[in-house]
Write a protein that holds these residues in place. Structure first.
Motif, mmCIF file in Angstrom:
data_model
loop_
_atom_site.group_PDB
_atom_site.id
_atom_site.type_symbol
_atom_site.label_atom_id
_atom_site.label_comp_id
_atom_site.label_asym_id
_atom_site.label_seq_id
_atom_site.Cartn_x
_atom_site.Cartn_y
_atom_site.Cartn_z
ATOM 1 N N LYS A 57 7.481 -3.734 -4.602
ATOM 2 C CA LYS A 57 7.141 -2.984 -5.823
ATOM 3 C C LYS A 57 5.947 -2.038 -5.594
ATOM 4 O O LYS A 57 5.898 -0.929 -6.105
ATOM 5 C CB LYS A 57 6.805 -3.982 -6.942
ATOM 6 N N SER A 58 5.017 -2.496 -4.742
ATOM 7 C CA SER A 58 3.832 -1.681 -4.454
ATOM 8 C C SER A 58 4.193 -0.387 -3.722
ATOM 9 O O SER A 58 3.442 0.580 -3.743
ATOM 10 C CB SER A 58 2.869 -2.484 -3.582
ATOM 11 N N GLY A 59 5.358 -0.397 -3.042
ATOM 12 C CA GLY A 59 5.763 0.746 -2.203
ATOM 13 C C GLY A 59 5.721 0.359 -0.730
ATOM 14 O O GLY A 59 6.064 1.149 0.147
ATOM 15 N N MET A 69 4.736 4.476 7.690
ATOM 16 C CA MET A 69 4.605 3.232 6.912
ATOM 17 C C MET A 69 3.232 2.607 7.139
ATOM 18 O O MET A 69 2.610 2.068 6.225
ATOM 19 C CB MET A 69 5.677 2.210 7.337
ATOM 20 N N ASN A 70 2.777 2.681 8.403
ATOM 21 C CA ASN A 70 1.489 2.072 8.741
ATOM 22 C C ASN A 70 0.334 2.813 8.083
ATOM 23 O O ASN A 70 -0.618 2.198 7.604
ATOM 24 C CB ASN A 70 1.319 2.061 10.264
ATOM 25 N N PHE A 71 0.436 4.130 8.055
ATOM 26 C CA PHE A 71 -0.605 4.952 7.429
ATOM 27 C C PHE A 71 -0.750 4.532 5.966
ATOM 28 O O PHE A 71 -1.838 4.240 5.478
ATOM 29 C CB PHE A 71 -0.217 6.436 7.567
ATOM 30 N N TRP A 72 0.399 4.458 5.288
ATOM 31 C CA TRP A 72 0.385 4.096 3.869
ATOM 32 C C TRP A 72 -0.192 2.681 3.685
ATOM 33 O O TRP A 72 -1.080 2.469 2.858
ATOM 34 C CB TRP A 72 1.812 4.167 3.291
ATOM 35 N N ALA A 73 0.321 1.712 4.460
ATOM 36 C CA ALA A 73 -0.070 0.306 4.279
ATOM 37 C C ALA A 73 -1.563 0.097 4.546
ATOM 38 O O ALA A 73 -2.214 -0.693 3.857
ATOM 39 C CB ALA A 73 0.755 -0.587 5.206
ATOM 40 N N THR A 74 -2.100 0.837 5.518
ATOM 41 C CA THR A 74 -3.515 0.677 5.853
ATOM 42 C C THR A 74 -4.401 1.140 4.692
ATOM 43 O O THR A 74 -5.343 0.460 4.299
ATOM 44 C CB THR A 74 -3.847 1.484 7.142
ATOM 45 N N ILE A 75 -4.037 2.290 4.127
ATOM 46 C CA ILE A 75 -4.826 2.825 3.000
ATOM 47 C C ILE A 75 -4.684 1.901 1.786
ATOM 48 O O ILE A 75 -5.670 1.521 1.149
ATOM 49 C CB ILE A 75 -4.340 4.261 2.619
ATOM 50 N N GLU A 76 -3.454 1.515 1.492
ATOM 51 C CA GLU A 76 -3.198 0.682 0.320
ATOM 52 C C GLU A 76 -3.897 -0.669 0.452
ATOM 53 O O GLU A 76 -4.443 -1.198 -0.511
ATOM 54 C CB GLU A 76 -1.681 0.488 0.155
ATOM 55 N N PRO A 86 -6.271 -0.077 -10.782
ATOM 56 C CA PRO A 86 -5.910 0.677 -11.992
ATOM 57 C C PRO A 86 -4.457 1.186 -11.900
ATOM 58 O O PRO A 86 -4.045 1.645 -10.821
ATOM 59 C CB PRO A 86 -6.887 1.858 -12.000
ATOM 60 N N PRO A 87 -3.699 1.104 -13.005
ATOM 61 C CA PRO A 87 -2.283 1.513 -12.971
ATOM 62 C C PRO A 87 -2.090 2.943 -12.483
ATOM 63 O O PRO A 87 -1.124 3.234 -11.771
ATOM 64 C CB PRO A 87 -1.843 1.392 -14.435
ATOM 65 N N GLU A 88 -3.053 3.807 -12.804
ATOM 66 C CA GLU A 88 -2.926 5.217 -12.395
ATOM 67 C C GLU A 88 -2.961 5.331 -10.857
ATOM 68 O O GLU A 88 -2.188 6.072 -10.250
ATOM 69 C CB GLU A 88 -4.078 6.015 -13.039
ATOM 70 N N LEU A 89 -3.834 4.522 -10.237
ATOM 71 C CA LEU A 89 -3.945 4.524 -8.769
ATOM 72 C C LEU A 89 -2.679 3.907 -8.143
ATOM 73 O O LEU A 89 -2.170 4.396 -7.126
ATOM 74 C CB LEU A 89 -5.194 3.747 -8.344
ATOM 75 N N GLN A 90 -2.171 2.858 -8.796
ATOM 76 C CA GLN A 90 -0.936 2.217 -8.304
ATOM 77 C C GLN A 90 0.197 3.240 -8.265
ATOM 78 O O GLN A 90 0.964 3.311 -7.306
ATOM 79 C CB GLN A 90 -0.529 1.075 -9.236
ATOM 80 N N LEU A 91 0.261 4.040 -9.331
ATOM 81 C CA LEU A 91 1.313 5.062 -9.429
ATOM 82 C C LEU A 91 1.166 6.102 -8.318
ATOM 83 O O LEU A 91 2.150 6.498 -7.676
ATOM 84 C CB LEU A 91 1.264 5.722 -10.810
ATOM 85 N N ARG A 92 -0.090 6.518 -8.101
ATOM 86 C CA ARG A 92 -0.315 7.524 -7.048
ATOM 87 C C ARG A 92 0.069 6.965 -5.682
ATOM 88 O O ARG A 92 0.623 7.665 -4.838
ATOM 89 C CB ARG A 92 -1.771 7.983 -7.074
ATOM 90 N N LEU A 93 -0.227 5.684 -5.492
ATOM 91 C CA LEU A 93 0.143 5.061 -4.209
ATOM 92 C C LEU A 93 1.661 4.957 -4.060
ATOM 93 O O LEU A 93 2.198 5.114 -2.964
ATOM 94 C CB LEU A 93 -0.510 3.674 -4.083
ATOM 95 N N GLN A 94 2.335 4.699 -5.181
ATOM 96 C CA GLN A 94 3.810 4.646 -5.125
ATOM 97 C C GLN A 94 4.361 6.029 -4.757
ATOM 98 O O GLN A 94 5.323 6.144 -3.998
ATOM 99 C CB GLN A 94 4.376 4.169 -6.463
ATOM 100 N N ASN A 95 3.722 7.070 -5.287
ATOM 101 C CA ASN A 95 4.153 8.437 -4.942
ATOM 102 C C ASN A 95 3.919 8.720 -3.454
ATOM 103 O O ASN A 95 4.742 9.360 -2.799
ATOM 104 C CB ASN A 95 3.396 9.481 -5.781
ATOM 105 N N ALA A 105 3.928 6.467 -1.156
ATOM 106 C CA ALA A 105 4.942 5.686 -0.426
ATOM 107 C C ALA A 105 6.247 6.476 -0.372
ATOM 108 O O ALA A 105 6.930 6.496 0.662
ATOM 109 C CB ALA A 105 5.155 4.335 -1.097
ATOM 110 N N GLU A 106 6.582 7.139 -1.455
ATOM 111 C CA GLU A 106 7.803 7.953 -1.512
ATOM 112 C C GLU A 106 7.696 9.119 -0.509
ATOM 113 O O GLU A 106 8.654 9.431 0.205
ATOM 114 C CB GLU A 106 8.004 8.461 -2.959
ATOM 115 N N ALA A 107 6.472 9.718 -0.455
ATOM 116 C CA ALA A 107 6.259 10.832 0.489
ATOM 117 C C ALA A 107 6.401 10.334 1.934
ATOM 118 O O ALA A 107 6.989 11.020 2.784
ATOM 119 C CB ALA A 107 4.882 11.442 0.262
#
Ligand code: 0O2
Length: 269
Positions: A117-119, A151-158, A170-179, A181-183
């Motif tokens: 769910k986190s991305g 994937m590693n770049f994203w996971a390390t930051i998250e 914060p939900p807003e940050l979660q959403l940005r992280l999901q975006n 993950a999509e990128a």
């Protein structure tokens, strides 16, 4: 509750991480030496920090005694980074093939197709690794995470942000992280299209190296049969064609040399 001697208890995990890391780096070297594309780009390993072990045990309601080492599967952790998504399955297969040889795969979790769910995306394989210490044989569980560079770049930051907000992101940050993950997912897809081109280039380089070796052998074999003048011409043409780099022209030149070898009835060595 038994008292844990952390230093002693974690030592075999350090040894297992060192051994498994070394074996996987050797696999990569084997691919590199043979000129084949290595599905393994980087290998890193770590033993989970004592604070993280206690935190995870607490989260899972595991008592703080020796049972912690049976219950937690990622005290020893290895991360294998790949260039392309397709390489993940190749690496997983390499590990499965070792099952029963120097490790045993006991669990697989596919977060590549089943994105969290986190991305979060990654392929997890849990193995049991037999370790030989001064105390005898021990079986060490180890979690191997296989993922692409993206994937590693994203996971390390998250992971860092998750740590910072301690479960209250914060939900807003979660959403940005999901975006993000999509990128990263799109980036992996784009890279797949480049993969075919890259593999083609690698094949061409291999063919060129093979032909160049053949030419060198043919020139060597003709040395005592063709005249000095002709040998000089061969060497000059060879140098020119190498500089030009056309595989077709090198191949044609090699055919000429082979015909010449036929004429002189040069025995191949
Ligand atoms: P560390 O510091 O990397 O060791 P769950 O209960 O489903 O959230 P669980 O039971 O710990 O997770 O097992 P799972 O899902 O197999 O995850 C194991 C490891 O995968 C985690 O270890 C992370 O390294 C990584 N991971 C799983 N989900 C995420 C995620 O959403 N984001 C990031 N960045 N990594 C994730 P630890 O112990 O959490 O952390």
């Amino acid at each position: 509750m038994g008292i844990i001697n952390w230093r002693e208890a974690l030592l075999p995990y350090e040894q297992a991480v060192d051994e498994i890391t070394a074996k996987l780096i050797s696999l990569k070297r084997e691919y590199d030496v043979s000129g084949r594309h290595s599905p393994i780009e980087q290998v890193t390993g770590r033993v989970k920090s004592i604070a993280s072990i206690i935190e995870k045990a607490d989260k899972r309601h595991i008592p703080l005694d020796e049972s912690i080492f049976d219950m937690l599967e990622d005290i020893a952790g290895i991360r294998i980074i790949c260039r392309f998504v397709e390489d993940i399955e190749k690496v997983a297969e390499l590990l499965r093939r070792r099952s029963g040889v120097d490790m045993t795969v006991i669990q697989e979790e596919d977060y590549v197709t089943h994105t969290k769910k986190s991305g979060y995306r990654s392929y997890h394989i849990t193995i049991v690794y037999p370790l030989f210490t001064v105390k005898g044989r021990q079986e060490i569980k180890c979690e191997i995470q296989i993922r692409t560079l993206a994937m590693n770049f994203w996971a390390t930051i998250e992971h860092s942000l998750r740590y910072k907000y301690d479960g209250n992101m914060p939900p807003e940050l979660q959403l940005r992280l999901q975006n993000c993950a999509e990128a990263a997912f799109q980036l992996d897809n784009e890279m797949t299209t480049i993969r075919d081109e890259m593999l083609q280039v690698q094949r061409t380089i291999k063919t060129r190296d093979f032909i160049v070796n053949e030419i060198v052998n043919n020139i060597h074999n003709l040395y005592f049969h063709a005249g000095v003048e002709q040998m000089n011409q061969f060497n000059m043409r060879f140098a020119e064609l190498c500089q030009e780099g056309s595989v077709e022209k090198l191949s044609d030149f090699n055919k000429e040399l082979e015909t010449m070898a036929e004429i002189y009835k040069v025995k191949y060595v």
